[in-house]
Write an enzyme that holds these catalytic residues in place. Sequence first.
Site, PDB file in Angstrom:
ATOM      1  N   GLN A 195      38.645  49.249 -12.686  1.00  0.00           N
ATOM      2  CA  GLN A 195      36.657  49.924 -13.172  1.00  0.00           C
ATOM      3  C   GLN A 195      36.018  50.831 -12.071  1.00  0.00           C
ATOM      4  O   GLN A 195      36.001  51.110 -10.890  1.00  0.00           O
ATOM      5  CB  GLN A 195      36.796  49.105 -13.804  1.00  0.00           C
ATOM      6  CG  GLN A 195      35.206  48.525 -14.373  1.00  0.00           C
ATOM      7  CD  GLN A 195      34.025  48.641 -13.525  1.00  0.00           C
ATOM      8  OE1 GLN A 195      33.768  48.066 -12.458  1.00  0.00           O
ATOM      9  NE2 GLN A 195      32.904  49.005 -13.986  1.00  0.00           N
ATOM     10  N   SER A 197      33.233  51.254 -11.189  1.00  0.00           N
ATOM     11  CA  SER A 197      31.985  50.585  -9.711  1.00  0.00           C
ATOM     12  C   SER A 197      32.750  50.105  -9.160  1.00  0.00           C
ATOM     13  O   SER A 197      32.777  49.799  -7.710  1.00  0.00           O
ATOM     14  CB  SER A 197      31.089  49.184 -10.024  1.00  0.00           C
ATOM     15  OG  SER A 197      31.938  48.107 -10.368  1.00  0.00           O
ATOM     16  N   LYS A 198      34.675  49.728  -9.210  1.00  0.00           N
ATOM     17  CA  LYS A 198      35.352  49.396  -7.389  1.00  0.00           C
ATOM     18  C   LYS A 198      35.591  50.311  -6.406  1.00  0.00           C
ATOM     19  O   LYS A 198      35.578  51.768  -6.842  1.00  0.00           O
ATOM     20  CB  LYS A 198      36.710  48.732  -8.347  1.00  0.00           C
ATOM     21  CG  LYS A 198      36.831  47.585  -9.548  1.00  0.00           C
ATOM     22  CD  LYS A 198      36.224  46.610  -9.125  1.00  0.00           C
ATOM     23  CE  LYS A 198      35.918  45.552  -9.856  1.00  0.00           C
ATOM     24  NZ  LYS A 198      35.469  45.447 -11.226  1.00  0.00           N
ATOM     25  N   ASN A 199      36.109  50.245  -5.607  1.00  0.00           N
ATOM     26  CA  ASN A 199      36.058  50.855  -4.483  1.00  0.00           C
ATOM     27  C   ASN A 199      36.996  51.626  -4.676  1.00  0.00           C
ATOM     28  O   ASN A 199      37.340  52.673  -4.368  1.00  0.00           O
ATOM     29  CB  ASN A 199      36.388  49.605  -3.279  1.00  0.00           C
ATOM     30  CG  ASN A 199      35.560  49.149  -2.568  1.00  0.00           C
ATOM     31  OD1 ASN A 199      34.337  48.658  -3.283  1.00  0.00           O
ATOM     32  ND2 ASN A 199      35.182  48.532  -1.868  1.00  0.00           N
TER      33      ASN A 199
END
Length: 406
Positions: A195, A197-199
């Site tokens: 998603q 916002s993920k790293n």
Amino acid sequence: MTKTALAIHGGEKAVKTTFPWPIYDEQDVQAVADLVRSGQWGNPDCAGAVADFEQQFARYCGSKYAISCVNGSVSLRLALIACGVRPGDEVIVPPYTFIATASVVLEVNCVPVFVDIQPDTYNLDPTAIEAAITERTKVIIPVHFAGLPCDMDAILDIARRHNLRVIEDAAHAHGGEYRGRKLGSIGDAGSFSFQSSKNLTSGEGGMVITSDDDLYRTMNSMRNVGRLPGGQWYDHFNPGCNYRITQLQAVLLSEQLKRLDEQTRIRNENGLYLDSLLADVAGITPLSRVGEELIHPYHLYIFRYDKAKFGQVSKQEFVAMLAAEGLPCSAGYPHPLYKQPVFQQKNWLCYALPDTVDYKNVSCPVAEYACTDEAVWIFQQAMLGSRSDMDAFADAIRKVQHALIK
């Protein structure tokens, strides 16, 4: 020391850097453009760029298999079903995490059992797990919250003694390690989210990894409308849906994966440095990194806030002051998962929950205190900053404290 006006009151910001996310360059753009020009956008056979990325991700994690799917919620769902849960079975989950960790348990007609978190890590407390196990318990889902590794040795020991499956929720933990093993590769299966916002991100998407042949066959079939290798296009052997990602997502993730190790190194080193800067700030306690044999990818940098050292200002007011200073931060979740309406009201969609399950009586004091009074999050993109940025973060916290102490 002269008090300096807080930015929330019109003063100068302590943090002047901005931290864009996602990070990309012309190689990412070119890879996607080449795929667009090829016309091969779909993924009907789970082949091509999708299969290539799955192989890359499996190698990266040290697992035998990787199965991509539309998001991290579906990856948890696939893992749960493949682990053999049946309606009414119980699944142990933490209350301090995103809703999907528990809501997918409802979706597979099972019962989420909330077990409190450790006060120093905000991860599932192994000492509380055993008391929650019943004859209906089938799975434990530890969440490597914020990217901080759970105590997997203790959790796996409990699981083995009670014949339980372990599904790691590693949605925050791309690149993280526990005693030399990549997070997600330690339990029976590991679930990841891509998603926005993920790293590691392609905007949306998910992955489930495993080294278990049987789990792989089931999950691989389910994410591709129940098909099996060797079968015909219109042969459907298992229940399943089209949970496939696109070739576009796969090529973008392949490019983003090339950066992950370096970004993880930077976040991990900055986290350790920020820990050292905040060590002497009264009322600020960074979450504990249990043991040295870990790599923390810091999807969130979390510290515990004690308002008694900040003039009794609430956590929400404190976070607003920090945000005004330019620090990308949040007060985190306002309440634990079991306080969500879906659990408190148990509407007709929760038909698999027995009448004996009453979430109104659930109490996880550590999680509740983290939500209301204690937990402060700094977002992962900020942890890619420079050492001087980390200095500015600590300065912002000291500045607010100095302004509040009479």
